[in-house]
Write a protein that holds these residues in place. Structure first.
Motif, PDB file in Angstrom:
ATOM      1  N   SER A 228       0.842  -1.209   0.000  1.00 35.59           N
ATOM      2  CA  SER A 228       0.000   0.000   0.000  1.00 35.59           C
ATOM      3  C   SER A 228       0.868   1.247   0.000  1.00 35.59           C
ATOM      4  CB  SER A 228      -0.924   0.001   1.220  1.00 35.59           C
ATOM      5  OG  SER A 228      -1.847  -1.063   1.177  1.00 35.59           O
ATOM      6  N   PHE A 229       1.907   1.231   0.816  1.00 39.85           N
ATOM      7  CA  PHE A 229       2.848   2.359   0.879  1.00 39.85           C
ATOM      8  C   PHE A 229       3.467   2.614  -0.496  1.00 39.85           C
ATOM      9  CE2 PHE A 229       7.216   3.882   1.314  1.00 39.85           C
ATOM     10  CZ  PHE A 229       7.049   5.028   2.073  1.00 39.85           C
ATOM     11  N   VAL A 230       3.941   1.560  -1.140  1.00 48.28           N
ATOM     12  CA  VAL A 230       4.586   1.691  -2.450  1.00 48.28           C
ATOM     13  C   VAL A 230       3.599   2.207  -3.500  1.00 48.28           C
ATOM     14  CG1 VAL A 230       5.670   0.413  -4.347  1.00 48.28           C
ATOM     15  CG2 VAL A 230       6.314  -0.082  -1.977  1.00 48.28           C
ATOM     16  N   PHE A 231       2.405   1.629  -3.543  1.00 41.39           N
ATOM     17  CA  PHE A 231       1.420   2.019  -4.556  1.00 41.39           C
ATOM     18  C   PHE A 231       0.934   3.453  -4.354  1.00 41.39           C
ATOM     19  CE2 PHE A 231      -0.027  -2.664  -5.270  1.00 41.39           C
ATOM     20  CZ  PHE A 231       1.189  -2.914  -5.893  1.00 41.39           C
ATOM     21  N   LEU A 232       0.731   3.849  -3.089  1.00 46.54           N
ATOM     22  CA  LEU A 232       0.279   5.220  -2.818  1.00 46.54           C
ATOM     23  C   LEU A 232       1.359   6.237  -3.158  1.00 46.54           C
ATOM     24  CD1 LEU A 232      -1.680   4.701   0.530  1.00 46.54           C
ATOM     25  CD2 LEU A 232      -2.638   5.236  -1.718  1.00 46.54           C
ATOM     26  N   MET A 233       2.607   5.895  -2.872  1.00 48.23           N
ATOM     27  CA  MET A 233       3.700   6.799  -3.242  1.00 48.23           C
ATOM     28  C   MET A 233       3.812   6.916  -4.765  1.00 48.23           C
ATOM     29  SD  MET A 233       4.984   8.356  -0.755  1.00 48.23           S
ATOM     30  CE  MET A 233       6.256   9.109  -1.774  1.00 48.23           C
ATOM     31  N   GLY A 466     -10.648  10.090  -5.769  1.00 46.08           N
ATOM     32  CA  GLY A 466     -10.442   9.218  -4.618  1.00 46.08           C
ATOM     33  C   GLY A 466     -10.526   7.748  -4.965  1.00 46.08           C
ATOM     34  N   ILE A 467     -11.311   7.435  -5.984  1.00 44.43           N
ATOM     35  CA  ILE A 467     -11.460   6.036  -6.382  1.00 44.43           C
ATOM     36  C   ILE A 467     -10.134   5.454  -6.870  1.00 44.43           C
ATOM     37  CG2 ILE A 467     -12.068   6.399  -8.816  1.00 44.43           C
ATOM     38  CD1 ILE A 467     -14.285   4.287  -8.377  1.00 44.43           C
ATOM     39  N   VAL A 468      -9.248   6.303  -7.361  1.00 45.80           N
ATOM     40  CA  VAL A 468      -7.918   5.852  -7.793  1.00 45.80           C
ATOM     41  C   VAL A 468      -7.128   5.346  -6.584  1.00 45.80           C
ATOM     42  CG1 VAL A 468      -5.770   6.520  -8.939  1.00 45.80           C
ATOM     43  CG2 VAL A 468      -7.940   7.499  -9.703  1.00 45.80           C
ATOM     44  N   VAL A 469      -7.274   6.043  -5.472  1.00 48.85           N
ATOM     45  CA  VAL A 469      -6.614   5.622  -4.237  1.00 48.85           C
ATOM     46  C   VAL A 469      -7.146   4.261  -3.796  1.00 48.85           C
ATOM     47  CG1 VAL A 469      -6.270   6.161  -1.796  1.00 48.85           C
ATOM     48  CG2 VAL A 469      -6.187   7.995  -3.497  1.00 48.85           C
ATOM     49  N   VAL A 471      -8.434   1.939  -5.654  1.00 45.94           N
ATOM     50  CA  VAL A 471      -7.917   0.912  -6.572  1.00 45.94           C
ATOM     51  C   VAL A 471      -6.502   0.514  -6.171  1.00 45.94           C
ATOM     52  CG1 VAL A 471      -7.174   0.467  -8.939  1.00 45.94           C
ATOM     53  CG2 VAL A 471      -9.373   1.576  -8.513  1.00 45.94           C
ATOM     54  N   ALA A 472      -5.682   1.492  -5.808  1.00 45.89           N
ATOM     55  CA  ALA A 472      -4.290   1.208  -5.414  1.00 45.89           C
ATOM     56  C   ALA A 472      -4.243   0.343  -4.167  1.00 45.89           C
ATOM     57  CB  ALA A 472      -3.540   2.517  -5.183  1.00 45.89           C
TER      58      ALA A 472
END
Length: 488
Positions: A228-233, A466-469, A471-472
Motif C-alpha cells: 500500500s505504501f509503495v502504490f500510494l507513493m 479518490g477512487i484511484v486511491v 484501486v491502489a
C-alpha cells in the motif's frame, strides 16, 4: 418524529427476527430448526446493530437470544464468550491504547517523524514520512485516532504554508489515511477487530482441532502495508499532479511545537510499556524455550502481563502525578461494544458450526458450487475485490461478519487440502475497512467527508479522484493475498 417512529419500527422488526422468526421460517436442506434459529439471531443482530448505530445493545440482546434454542445454557454462554482470555486481553489492549493516546505519545512520534530536517524542501519525502507515520503509529492507536491526528497535522501544514485546506494533496493524504484503516486497525492479530474476525473462522476450524494462525495474519498484514505504501507513493509521484511549490519552502520544524520538543518522562515510560506488551509474543519467540525466563514469562501470558503493566502505570508517579488514573482508564479506555460483539460472534459462530444446526453443511455446499474448479489464487482475488467493493456501500463490520461467516465452512475444506486459510480473515478484515468514498461505508469515511478538507466538492472529489486511491489499496490487498496464499 418520523425518524424516531421509523427507528422504533425497525427495532421491533429486528427483535422479531431474532426471537420469533426462527420458530416460523421452515427448515431447508441440511439446516435444522436450531440452525434456522441461529441464522435468524445473526441476521437480527446485524440488523439491530445498523438500526441502533452500535454493537453494544444488539450484542447483549443477541447473547440472550442465543440461549433460547438450547445449544447454550445461561452459564455456558458467559463462560464461552465473555469469560475467556481473549476478552481479557482485548480489555487491556483498549486501555493501553487509551493511555498511549491520552499521554500524547503517539502524537509526539508523528510530529517528531514529520519534522526531520531531511524532509525540508522535499514534499514527496514528506509524503513518504507521512504515510510511514500513519502506518506505524496508526497500528497502535487505531484508525480513528490516527485519522483525527492526520487532520490536525494537515490543518497545521495548511496554516503555515498558506496552501488551501481543500488542495488535492491534502485530500489525497487524508483519503489515503482513511483507505488504510484496515492496516491501522487490524495490523496486529491480537487487536480487537482482528480477534473478532478470526473468531468467526475459529468457530469452524475448532471442529477439526485447529485455529487461525496469528503469525500468518501479521505477515499478510505487513505485506499489505508495505505494498500500500509503495502504490500510494507511486500515485503521489506519477499519477496526481500536485502543486507543491509552497511545501518546498516549508520549514518542517514548525510542526514540532514547544509541547513536542522533547519526549516527557511519562511518554518514554508509556512508549516502552506499549512496546513490551504489544510485542510480548515476539519477545518470547526470541528466547530459548527451555530457559527459565521463557518459562516464567510464558506462564504469565500476554494478557496478565499487560494488565500488570497497566497497574504499574497507575502506581508510578511522575512529577507528582500518576501516569494513568485507574478509574479513568477502566471507565473510558474500554470499548465495550467490541467486547460484547466478539462475544456474540463466538456464540453465534460456535452454534452454527455445530453439526446439530446443519448451517455449516449448507454454506459449504453453496460455496463449493461457486468456487468449485477455481484455483485458490482466483478465489483470493475474488474475495479481496468483493471485500473492498461491498464495504463502500454498507457497514464495514457487518460486511466482514457476513462475508467471514459465509466462507468459514469452506475454510475447513481448504485447510484439509493444505491451504493456509488464516490468510482469508486478514484479507477480508483489512479489505472491509477500506471504505473511503461514501459516508455510509464507515465512521472513518464519514469523519473524513465532514472535515474542511472535503468541504464543498469533497464528495465529488472522492468519487472521481479518490477512487484511484481505493484501486491502489485494493491492488495491494490482492497482491498480498496472492503472495501469502502461495508462500505461507
Amino acid at each position: 418524529m418520523k425518524t424516531s417512529k421509523s427507528k422504533m419500527i425497525q427495532t421491533v422488526i429486528a427483535l422479531l427476527i431474532m426471537f420469533v422468526a426462527g420458530f416460523i421460517i421452515p427448515t431447508w436442506g441440511p439446516v435444522t430448526r436450531m440452525g434456522v434459529q441461529y441464522l435468524c439471531i445473526m441476521v437480527g443482530w446485524i440488523y439491530l446493530s445498523i438500526v441502533t448505530g452500535g454493537l453494544l445493545l444488539s450484542s447483549v440482546i443477541a447473547l440472550t437470544a442465543c440461549v433460547i434454542p438450547g445449544y447454550y445454557t445461561a452459564a455456558s454462554i458467559v463462560t464461552t464468550t465473555l469469560g475467556n482470555s481473549i476478552t481479557l486481553l482485548m480489555i487491556f489492549i483498549f486501555i493501553m491504547v487509551y493511555i498511549f493516546q491520552k499521554t500524547k505519545t503517539g502524537e509526539f512520534l508523528v510530529r517528531w517523524l514529520l519534522s526531520r530536517k531531511v524532509v525540508n524542501g522535499r514534499p514527496y519525502l514528506f509524503t513518504a514520512f507521512f504515510f510511514l507515520a500513519i502506518i506505524v503509529i496508526g497500528a497502535v492507536i487505531g484508525s480513528f485516532g490516527i485519522i483525527l491526528l492526520a487532520i490536525a497535522i494537515l490543518s497545521a501544514v495548511s496554516e503555515v504554508t498558506g496552501m488551501s485546506i481543500k488542495d488535492d494533496w491534502f485530500r489525497f493524504l487524508l483519503l489515503s489515511t482513511v483507505a488504510l484503516s484496515g492496516t491501522t486497525e487490524v495490523l496486529f492479530p491480537f487487536k480487537p477487530y482482528s480477534v473478532l474476525y478470526m473468531s468467526i473462522f475459529d468457530a469452524q476450524l475448532n471442529t477439526i482441532g485447529t485455529a487461525c494462525d496469528g503469525n500468518t495474519w501479521l505477515i499478510t498484514a505487513i505485506i499489505m502495508a508495505a505494498l500500500s505504501f509503495v502504490f500510494l507513493m507511486a500515485l503521489a509521484r506519477f499519477v496526481f499532479k500536485f502543486d507543491l511549490t509552497r511545501m518546498k519552502e516549508l520549514d518542517v520544524s514548525v510542526l514540532q511545537t514547544e509541547e513536542f520538543k522533547k519526549m516527557s518522562k511519562k511518554q518514554v515510560i508509556v512508549l516502552v510499556s506499549v512496546i513490551l506488551t504489544f510485542f510480548y509474543p515476539f519477545i518470547l519467540m526470541l528466547l530459548p524455550s527451555e530457559s527459565g525466563v521463557y518459562l516464567f514469562l510464558n506462564n504469565i501470558g500476554q494478557n496478565l502481563f499487560m494488565g500488570f503493566v497497566i497497574c504499574l502505570l497507575c502506581l508510578i508517579h511522575v512529577d507528582g502525578e500518576p501516569i494513568a488514573e485507574i478509574g479513568d482508564v477502566f471507565k473510558n479506555g474500554t470499548n465495550w461494544q467490541i467486547i460484547f460483539a466478539v462475544g456474540s460472534v463466538i456464540a453465534i459462530g460456535g452454534a452454527m458450526a455445530a453439526d446439530v444446526c446443519g448451517v455449516a453443511t449448507w454454506l459449504l455446499s453453496i460455496f463449493q458450487g461457486i468456487f468449485g474448479g477455481m484455483s485458490i489464487v482466483t478465489v483470493v482475488i475474488i474475495v479481496c475485490v468483493l471485500s473492498c467493493l461491498i464495504t463502500q456501500f454498507f457497514s464495514n463490520s457487518a460486511t466482514a461478519i457476513l462475508f467471514l461467516t459465509a466462507l468459514a465452512p469452506l475454510a475447513v475444506v481448504l485447510y484439509q487440502e493444505g491451504i493456509n486459510v488464516s490468510v482469508f480473515p486478514a484479507l477480508i478484515g483489512t479489505g472491509t475497512l477500506t471504505a473511503c468514498l461514501l459516508p455510509s461505508g464507515s465512521g472513518q469515511s464519514a469523519i473524513m467527508l465532514s472535515t474542511d478538507i472535503f468541504a464543498d466538492d469533497g464528495q465529488q472529489w472522492a468519487l472521481s479522484k479518490g477512487i484511484v486511491v481505493l484501486v491502489a489499496v485494493t491492488l495491494a490487498i490482492v497482491a498480498s493475498g496472492v503472495i501469502s496464499i502461495l508462500v505461507l
